[in-house]
Design a protein around this motif. Structure first.
Motif, PDB file in Angstrom:
ATOM      1  N   GLU A  35       0.819  -1.219   0.000  1.00 41.35           N
ATOM      2  CA  GLU A  35       0.000   0.000   0.000  1.00 41.35           C
ATOM      3  C   GLU A  35       0.852   1.269   0.000  1.00 41.35           C
ATOM      4  OE1 GLU A  35      -3.157   0.296   2.820  1.00 41.35           O
ATOM      5  OE2 GLU A  35      -4.032  -1.616   2.227  1.00 41.35           O
ATOM      6  N   VAL A  36       2.040   1.187   0.562  1.00 44.22           N
ATOM      7  CA  VAL A  36       2.923   2.359   0.564  1.00 44.22           C
ATOM      8  C   VAL A  36       3.304   2.701  -0.868  1.00 44.22           C
ATOM      9  CG1 VAL A  36       5.073   3.327   1.430  1.00 44.22           C
ATOM     10  CG2 VAL A  36       3.830   1.665   2.781  1.00 44.22           C
ATOM     11  N   THR A  37       3.599   1.658  -1.649  1.00 44.09           N
ATOM     12  CA  THR A  37       4.026   1.912  -3.022  1.00 44.09           C
ATOM     13  C   THR A  37       2.886   2.486  -3.854  1.00 44.09           C
ATOM     14  OG1 THR A  37       3.513  -0.358  -3.599  1.00 44.09           O
ATOM     15  CG2 THR A  37       5.784   0.116  -2.995  1.00 44.09           C
ATOM     16  N   GLN A  38       1.647   2.307  -3.368  1.00 47.69           N
ATOM     17  CA  GLN A  38       0.511   2.918  -4.090  1.00 47.69           C
ATOM     18  C   GLN A  38       0.267   4.336  -3.599  1.00 47.69           C
ATOM     19  OE1 GLN A  38      -2.402   0.031  -3.011  1.00 47.69           O
ATOM     20  NE2 GLN A  38      -1.692  -1.478  -4.519  1.00 47.69           N
ATOM     21  N   GLN A  39       1.158   4.829  -2.736  1.00 46.24           N
ATOM     22  CA  GLN A  39       1.075   6.194  -2.208  1.00 46.24           C
ATOM     23  C   GLN A  39      -0.283   6.497  -1.573  1.00 46.24           C
ATOM     24  OE1 GLN A  39       2.622   9.069  -4.986  1.00 46.24           O
ATOM     25  NE2 GLN A  39       4.643   8.264  -4.595  1.00 46.24           N
ATOM     26  N   ARG A  40      -0.711   5.607  -0.701  1.00 49.45           N
ATOM     27  CA  ARG A  40      -1.960   5.804   0.025  1.00 49.45           C
ATOM     28  C   ARG A  40      -1.744   6.757   1.199  1.00 49.45           C
ATOM     29  NH1 ARG A  40      -4.797   1.050  -1.250  1.00 49.45           N
ATOM     30  NH2 ARG A  40      -5.251   1.392  -3.428  1.00 49.45           N
ATOM     31  N   TRP A  41      -2.817   7.418   1.615  1.00 46.59           N
ATOM     32  CA  TRP A  41      -2.759   8.246   2.812  1.00 46.59           C
ATOM     33  C   TRP A  41      -3.365   7.541   4.013  1.00 46.59           C
ATOM     34  CZ3 TRP A  41      -0.488  12.810   4.015  1.00 46.59           C
ATOM     35  CH2 TRP A  41       0.132  13.474   2.942  1.00 46.59           C
ATOM     36  N   TRP A  42      -4.130   6.487   3.730  1.00 50.85           N
ATOM     37  CA  TRP A  42      -4.836   5.803   4.800  1.00 50.85           C
ATOM     38  C   TRP A  42      -4.774   4.313   4.534  1.00 50.85           C
ATOM     39  CZ3 TRP A  42      -5.780   7.805   9.193  1.00 50.85           C
ATOM     40  CH2 TRP A  42      -6.634   7.164  10.089  1.00 50.85           C
ATOM     41  N   PRO A  43      -4.482   3.471   5.531  1.00 52.20           N
ATOM     42  CA  PRO A  43      -4.407   2.033   5.253  1.00 52.20           C
ATOM     43  C   PRO A  43      -5.767   1.459   4.837  1.00 52.20           C
ATOM     44  CG  PRO A  43      -4.140   2.484   7.611  1.00 52.20           C
ATOM     45  CD  PRO A  43      -4.127   3.802   6.922  1.00 52.20           C
ATOM     46  N   GLU A  44      -5.820   0.841   3.658  1.00 49.67           N
ATOM     47  CA  GLU A  44      -7.065   0.218   3.196  1.00 49.67           C
ATOM     48  C   GLU A  44      -7.338  -1.056   3.989  1.00 49.67           C
ATOM     49  OE1 GLU A  44      -8.681   0.935  -0.460  1.00 49.67           O
ATOM     50  OE2 GLU A  44      -8.241   2.800   0.614  1.00 49.67           O
ATOM     51  N   GLU A  45      -6.276  -1.858   4.117  1.00 53.28           N
ATOM     52  CA  GLU A  45      -6.402  -3.072   4.914  1.00 53.28           C
ATOM     53  C   GLU A  45      -5.406  -2.977   6.058  1.00 53.28           C
ATOM     54  OE1 GLU A  45      -5.633  -6.305   2.166  1.00 53.28           O
ATOM     55  OE2 GLU A  45      -6.522  -5.021   0.635  1.00 53.28           O
ATOM     56  N   PRO A  46      -5.830  -2.316   7.155  1.00 55.95           N
ATOM     57  CA  PRO A  46      -4.884  -2.089   8.250  1.00 55.95           C
ATOM     58  C   PRO A  46      -4.350  -3.404   8.812  1.00 55.95           C
ATOM     59  CG  PRO A  46      -7.106  -1.380   8.842  1.00 55.95           C
ATOM     60  CD  PRO A  46      -7.147  -1.748   7.406  1.00 55.95           C
ATOM     61  N   THR A  47      -3.069  -3.384   9.183  1.00 53.91           N
ATOM     62  CA  THR A  47      -2.441  -4.582   9.721  1.00 53.91           C
ATOM     63  C   THR A  47      -1.549  -4.198  10.891  1.00 53.91           C
ATOM     64  OG1 THR A  47      -0.742  -6.227   9.286  1.00 53.91           O
ATOM     65  CG2 THR A  47      -0.706  -4.281   7.909  1.00 53.91           C
ATOM     66  N   ILE A  48      -1.373  -5.113  11.834  1.00 54.05           N
ATOM     67  CA  ILE A  48      -0.415  -4.831  12.901  1.00 54.05           C
ATOM     68  C   ILE A  48       0.853  -5.649  12.679  1.00 54.05           C
ATOM     69  CG2 ILE A  48      -2.033  -4.073  14.702  1.00 54.05           C
ATOM     70  CD1 ILE A  48      -1.672  -7.024  15.810  1.00 54.05           C
ATOM     71  N   GLY A  49       0.960  -6.188  11.480  1.00 53.96           N
ATOM     72  CA  GLY A  49       2.115  -7.028  11.146  1.00 53.96           C
ATOM     73  C   GLY A  49       3.437  -6.340  11.364  1.00 53.96           C
TER      74      GLY A  49
END
Lengths: 281, 309
Positions: A35-49
């Motif tokens: 998701e970072v590489t898609q330059q998102r501002w908000w996590p679409e599928e949040p993870t605690i990984g």
């Protein structure tokens, strides 16, 4: 009406400026790497990984950066030990010195004040080599004590300066009364004066702790293994490892920031008063 | 020499307690600040490279001569001066703007004041790592910068190639931006305290006289803030010359030597080249620069009678 509206736009701009960099990093810390590489501002599928890497002490994970992340809990404990000791040393040495400067007229007080002011202006790089050699000759390298001593010396002048200003705002009559009742000067300090000045003491204590938590140069020089390395030094390893995904680094950054952030929110009023008082006081 | 009078003796013993109370602090500062500075000067007069521990000898001001003749030193000094000047200027302007905002009363002011402490609480190293991400290939700010460069190119029909942190210009100014971001809260709080100390009658009188808000700022607020601006300027100047942890994490001195600020150069000299003599001469030059600033600072404050012993 227009004035109101422009005020709120102004305030919004300030809030964006102050929070956006950290808010983005905090958001990234909950994103899967793609998701970072898609330059998102908000996590679409949040993870605690990203965070779980940091608490996987026994883990065998071979992910890049996992070796650094695994040491985080130990490093945070090191930072806590160092920060608390620095806070205590600041409070004891600092309140004694500030009390004398604020309350007891004596010859040489101006000289001392200038000495404190002067030591505050010495940059860390200027003394790093002698300090390194000093710690090495006493066999203190890679111990908490070496970091504690260096952090205490560079926070102490500020502590004394602020406490002196704070102490001068307390009415003299309080101690006079205590002295009349038969207290020694030291007794008046411990039984009457210190309880009244608790807010000021808390403020400088928190200051010293946060300053120590964030200090880097001396901690970097004096510590080599996880036996003593504080968390800022460990986190700086990420700057040397090129392939660590930024999502993992972001989670680590949030972990390092968490405690000072919580402390500064909790003691907001005291901290703002303390810094403000350092100039007007 | 007159005979020692009894009250003289008495005041001697009276002086003892305050000195005793200062003793722990003084011992710590003498041992870990004053003494190292002395040693640092002494070492700066020696040839002392850890790679050749058998060849330690006194050679006077040789290290200083070597440094003053090296282009690396002047490059580092120039970068530090630019870095510091820009940082001081930006910190004062931004912090003042936010302080003036926080002085107004509006709903949510408490929230803004609480958020103010976020950048302050972030350690320098972590701040550096954060901005590595923000300005990296997929960073939020990188995309914004890219877009604005593209917009400028389109509007003015020019062709600036944006290469991100690989460009020396971008790297140095990004470091300044990150440094400023973290330094704003402290300055802002100092300004806010100073603004709140201004007597409100003055504003009321000015309003009665029909002064515009700019004139009120120019002729009432600014003169009252002289002292606070001075304190922030000196404080931030020292801070700028010390910038190290941010550079360590954000740029590592690169690209090339674009962000070789003087603190970074000193660190390199000592712990990469292991030239302790030369590095101490470097540190001593930094000490001299900051000490001079401290003396100017103290003198300016004294002249205005704002420091009482």
């Amino acid at each position: 009406m227009w004035r109101r509206a422009s005020l709120y736009i102004y305030a919004l701009a300030a809030v964006i400026y102050l929070t956006l960099p950290f808010a983005w990093v905090a958001a990234v810390s909950f994103m899967p790497e793609r998701e970072v590489t898609q330059q998102r501002w908000w996590p679409e599928e949040p993870t605690i990984g990203n965070y779980s890497l940091y608490f996987d002490v026994e883990g065998q994970s071979a992910d890049v950066g996992a070796a650094i992340a695994r040491q985080f809990p130990r490093a945070i404990i090191n930072s806590l030990i160092i920060g608390s000791a620095v806070m205590l040393l600041n409070l004891t040495c600092g309140s004694l010195a500030a009390y004398a400067l604020a309350r007891l007229p004596f010859r040489g007080n101006l000289l001392l004040l200038l000495f404190y002011l002067g030591s505050r202006s010495v940059p860390g790089v200027a003394i790093m080599i002698p300090m390194y050699l000093l710690m090495r000759s006493y066999g203190l390298l890679d111990t908490h004590l070496s970091v504690i001593l260096s952090h205490t010396t560079f926070t102490l002048p500020f502590t004394i300066w602020i406490l002196k200003g704070y102490f001068q705002t307390v009415p003299l009559d309080l101690e006079r009364a205590a002295r009349v009742d038969g207290c020694t000067p030291l007794g008046a300090l411990v039984r009457v004066f210190l309880p009244v000045t608790t807010p000021g003491l808390v403020a400088v204590g928190i200051f010293a702790f946060i300053a120590s938590w964030g200090e880097f140069l001396f901690a970097l020089l004096f510590t080599t293994t996880i036996a003593s390395r504080p968390v800022t030094v460990l986190a700086s390893d990420f700057a040397q490892e090129l392939q660590v995904p930024f999502t993992v680094i972001a989670a680590g950054g949030v972990l390092v920031i968490l405690l000072p952030l919580v402390l500064s929110f909790l003691f907001q009023r005291l901290i703002i008063q303390g810094i403000g008082g350092s100039v007007t006081g | 020499m007159t005979v020692l009078r009894p009250f003289h003796l008495m005041s001697r013993t009276r002086d003892l307690l305050p000195l005793l109370l200062n003793l722990p602090a003084v011992i710590l500062l003498l041992a870990f600040i004053a003494y190292p500075i002395g040693i640092s000067f002494w070492m700066s007069l020696h040839r002392y490279n850890l790679r050749r521990p058998d060849q330690v000898y006194f050679h006077g001001l040789e290290n200083y001569a070597t440094i003053l003749a090296s282009s690396e030193f002047w490059n580092a000094l120039w970068i530090s001066l630019y870095f510091t000047f820009m940082a001081v200027l930006l910190v004062i302007v931004i912090a003042m703007a936010i302080a003036l905002l926080l002085h107004e009363s509006f709903r949510g002011r408490g929230v803004v004041r609480a958020l103010l402490l976020i950048p302050w609480a972030i350690p320098g190293v972590v701040n550096g790592l954060m901005w590595v991400g923000l300005l990296g290939d997929y960073g939020a700010f990188n995309a914004m910068l890219e877009d604005s460069v593209a917009a400028v190119n389109y509007l003015f029909g020019i062709n600036i190639v944006y290469t991100g942190m690989a460009s020396p210009f971008v790297a140095l100014n990004a470091a300044i931006g990150a440094h400023v971001w973290r330094s704003v809260p402290f300055a802002c709080i100092i300004f806010l305290a100073a603004i709140q100390a201004i007597p409100t009658e003055q504003y009321r009188a000015a309003r009665v006289d029909g002064a515009t808000s700019w004139n009120r700022f120019r002729f009432i607020t600014l003169p009252w803030l002289y002292h606070a601006v001075l304190v922030v300027a000196i404080f931030e100047t020292m801070n700028g010359f010390r910038a190290f942890d941010l550079i360590y994490a954000l740029t590592g001195g690169g690209p090339g030597d674009a962000t070789h600020v003087i603190a970074w150069q000193t660190y390199k000299e000592a712990f990469a080249r292991l030239d302790f003599g030369g590095a101490n001469a470097y540190s001593y030059l930094i000490t001299l620069i900051t000490m001079t600033l401290a003396i100017i600072y103290i003198r300016l404050l004294y002249r205005r009678g704002l420091v009482q012993g």
